[in-house]
Scaffold this motif. Structure first.
Motif, PDB file in Angstrom:
ATOM      1  N   LEU A  65     -27.908 -84.806 -28.150  1.00 25.57           N
ATOM      2  CA  LEU A  65     -27.045 -84.042 -29.047  1.00 25.57           C
ATOM      3  C   LEU A  65     -26.448 -84.942 -30.124  1.00 25.57           C
ATOM      4  CD1 LEU A  65     -25.596 -81.378 -29.742  1.00 25.57           C
ATOM      5  CD2 LEU A  65     -23.847 -82.018 -28.072  1.00 25.57           C
ATOM      6  N   GLU A  66     -25.945 -86.096 -29.738  1.00 29.67           N
ATOM      7  CA  GLU A  66     -25.352 -87.020 -30.712  1.00 29.67           C
ATOM      8  C   GLU A  66     -26.406 -87.566 -31.674  1.00 29.67           C
ATOM      9  OE1 GLU A  66     -22.099 -87.362 -31.238  1.00 29.67           O
ATOM     10  OE2 GLU A  66     -21.904 -85.869 -29.652  1.00 29.67           O
ATOM     11  N   LEU A  67     -27.592 -87.863 -31.179  1.00 32.36           N
ATOM     12  CA  LEU A  67     -28.683 -88.344 -32.033  1.00 32.36           C
ATOM     13  C   LEU A  67     -29.066 -87.281 -33.061  1.00 32.36           C
ATOM     14  CD1 LEU A  67     -31.015 -90.320 -32.771  1.00 32.36           C
ATOM     15  CD2 LEU A  67     -32.367 -89.134 -31.022  1.00 32.36           C
ATOM     16  N   GLN A  68     -29.234 -86.049 -32.609  1.00 34.59           N
ATOM     17  CA  GLN A  68     -29.640 -84.983 -33.527  1.00 34.59           C
ATOM     18  C   GLN A  68     -28.530 -84.657 -34.528  1.00 34.59           C
ATOM     19  OE1 GLN A  68     -32.677 -84.448 -33.648  1.00 34.59           O
ATOM     20  NE2 GLN A  68     -33.238 -85.255 -31.659  1.00 34.59           N
ATOM     21  N   ARG A  69     -27.283 -84.688 -34.085  1.00 31.47           N
ATOM     22  CA  ARG A  69     -26.166 -84.473 -35.012  1.00 31.47           C
ATOM     23  C   ARG A  69     -26.164 -85.545 -36.106  1.00 31.47           C
ATOM     24  NH1 ARG A  69     -21.200 -83.162 -30.828  1.00 31.47           N
ATOM     25  NH2 ARG A  69     -21.431 -80.898 -30.840  1.00 31.47           N
ATOM     26  N   ALA A  70     -26.403 -86.786 -35.718  1.00 31.26           N
ATOM     27  CA  ALA A  70     -26.410 -87.878 -36.691  1.00 31.26           C
ATOM     28  C   ALA A  70     -27.561 -87.717 -37.683  1.00 31.26           C
ATOM     29  CB  ALA A  70     -26.509 -89.224 -35.974  1.00 31.26           C
ATOM     30  N   ARG A  71     -28.725 -87.341 -37.195  1.00 32.49           N
ATOM     31  CA  ARG A  71     -29.870 -87.136 -38.092  1.00 32.49           C
ATOM     32  C   ARG A  71     -29.598 -86.029 -39.106  1.00 32.49           C
ATOM     33  NH1 ARG A  71     -35.022 -87.462 -34.000  1.00 32.49           N
ATOM     34  NH2 ARG A  71     -35.211 -89.728 -34.058  1.00 32.49           N
ATOM     35  N   VAL A  72     -29.039 -84.936 -38.630  1.00 32.49           N
ATOM     36  CA  VAL A  72     -28.751 -83.808 -39.520  1.00 32.49           C
ATOM     37  C   VAL A  72     -27.656 -84.182 -40.517  1.00 32.49           C
ATOM     38  CG1 VAL A  72     -27.892 -81.438 -39.616  1.00 32.49           C
ATOM     39  CG2 VAL A  72     -29.595 -82.069 -37.905  1.00 32.49           C
ATOM     40  N   ALA A  73     -26.631 -84.871 -40.060  1.00 29.16           N
ATOM     41  CA  ALA A  73     -25.545 -85.279 -40.956  1.00 29.16           C
ATOM     42  C   ALA A  73     -26.075 -86.191 -42.064  1.00 29.16           C
ATOM     43  CB  ALA A  73     -24.445 -85.979 -40.169  1.00 29.16           C
ATOM     44  N   LYS A  74     -26.968 -87.094 -41.715  1.00 29.80           N
ATOM     45  CA  LYS A  74     -27.563 -87.991 -42.716  1.00 29.80           C
ATOM     46  C   LYS A  74     -28.373 -87.185 -43.734  1.00 29.80           C
ATOM     47  CE  LYS A  74     -30.612 -91.948 -43.250  1.00 29.80           C
ATOM     48  NZ  LYS A  74     -31.530 -92.871 -42.587  1.00 29.80           N
ATOM     49  N   PHE A  75     -29.169 -86.258 -43.244  1.00 26.63           N
ATOM     50  CA  PHE A  75     -29.969 -85.401 -44.121  1.00 26.63           C
ATOM     51  C   PHE A  75     -29.089 -84.609 -45.074  1.00 26.63           C
ATOM     52  CE2 PHE A  75     -31.767 -80.995 -44.470  1.00 26.63           C
ATOM     53  CZ  PHE A  75     -32.755 -81.278 -45.398  1.00 26.63           C
ATOM     54  N   VAL A  76     -28.035 -84.004 -44.537  1.00 25.53           N
ATOM     55  CA  VAL A  76     -27.126 -83.202 -45.356  1.00 25.53           C
ATOM     56  C   VAL A  76     -26.472 -84.078 -46.424  1.00 25.53           C
ATOM     57  CG1 VAL A  76     -24.966 -81.882 -45.330  1.00 25.53           C
ATOM     58  CG2 VAL A  76     -26.728 -81.431 -43.612  1.00 25.53           C
ATOM     59  N   SER A  77     -26.004 -85.244 -46.026  1.00 20.66           N
ATOM     60  CA  SER A  77     -25.310 -86.101 -46.997  1.00 20.66           C
ATOM     61  C   SER A  77     -26.252 -86.633 -48.071  1.00 20.66           C
ATOM     62  CB  SER A  77     -24.598 -87.257 -46.291  1.00 20.66           C
ATOM     63  OG  SER A  77     -25.518 -88.176 -45.752  1.00 20.66           O
TER      64      SER A  77
END
Length: 147
Positions: free
Chosen positions: A106-118
């Motif tokens: 969950l933390e890995l996927q959240r970080a990946r998505v946050a990076k993509f969004v930013s």
């Protein structure tokens, strides 16, 4: 979900010049964005994995709670979180409990998505663009279309 909204923003931004990006499928759109150079291939593949992970998690929450509306995550230390992890397919592996594995993923996927969004979506919604509607209108102006 941030992946869906961000992909839609990119579709609005680039889809007016690239018909291949005009699809209802998030996975298909990500693949086509990689093919057209909007995204790096590895980034698109990671996002497909993230999207698939979050869809699986949402479906697991729906089954766990018996409701499509109750989608909050239980606390990691709660037995319900472990039950959710098992429900979506996690099993004990090398002494690591399903809840621990789900938490890490969950933390890995959240970080990946946050990076993509930013990197990709947030700049499209900068202070110079107040809404998605303005982004659509700006794309139409770029094409030289009028009302």
């Amino acid at each position: 979900m941030d992946v869906e909204y961000s992909v839609q923003l990119l579709q609005v931004r680039y889809g007016h010049t690239d018909d291949a990006l005009r699809t209802h499928s998030v996975r298909g759109s990500l693949s086509r964005m990689a093919e057209s150079g909007v995204l790096e291939q590895a980034e698109a593949e990671h996002l497909v994995k993230s999207y698939t992970f979050f869809r699986r998690l949402i479906n697991g929450l729906r089954m766990l709670r018996g409701s499509a509306r109750d989608l909050y995550l239980p606390p990691v230390a709660h037995s319900e979180f472990d039950h959710l992890a098992r429900r979506i397919g996690y099993v004990d592996i090398a002494g690591q409990k399903p809840a621990q594995q789900l938490h890490v993923d969950l933390e890995l996927q959240r970080a990946r998505v946050a990076k993509f969004v930013s990197l990709h979506a947030a700049p499209l919604l900068s202070s110079s663009v107040a809404s998605l509607a303005e982004l659509v209108l700006r794309a139409a102006d770029d094409l030289g279309e009028e009302d």
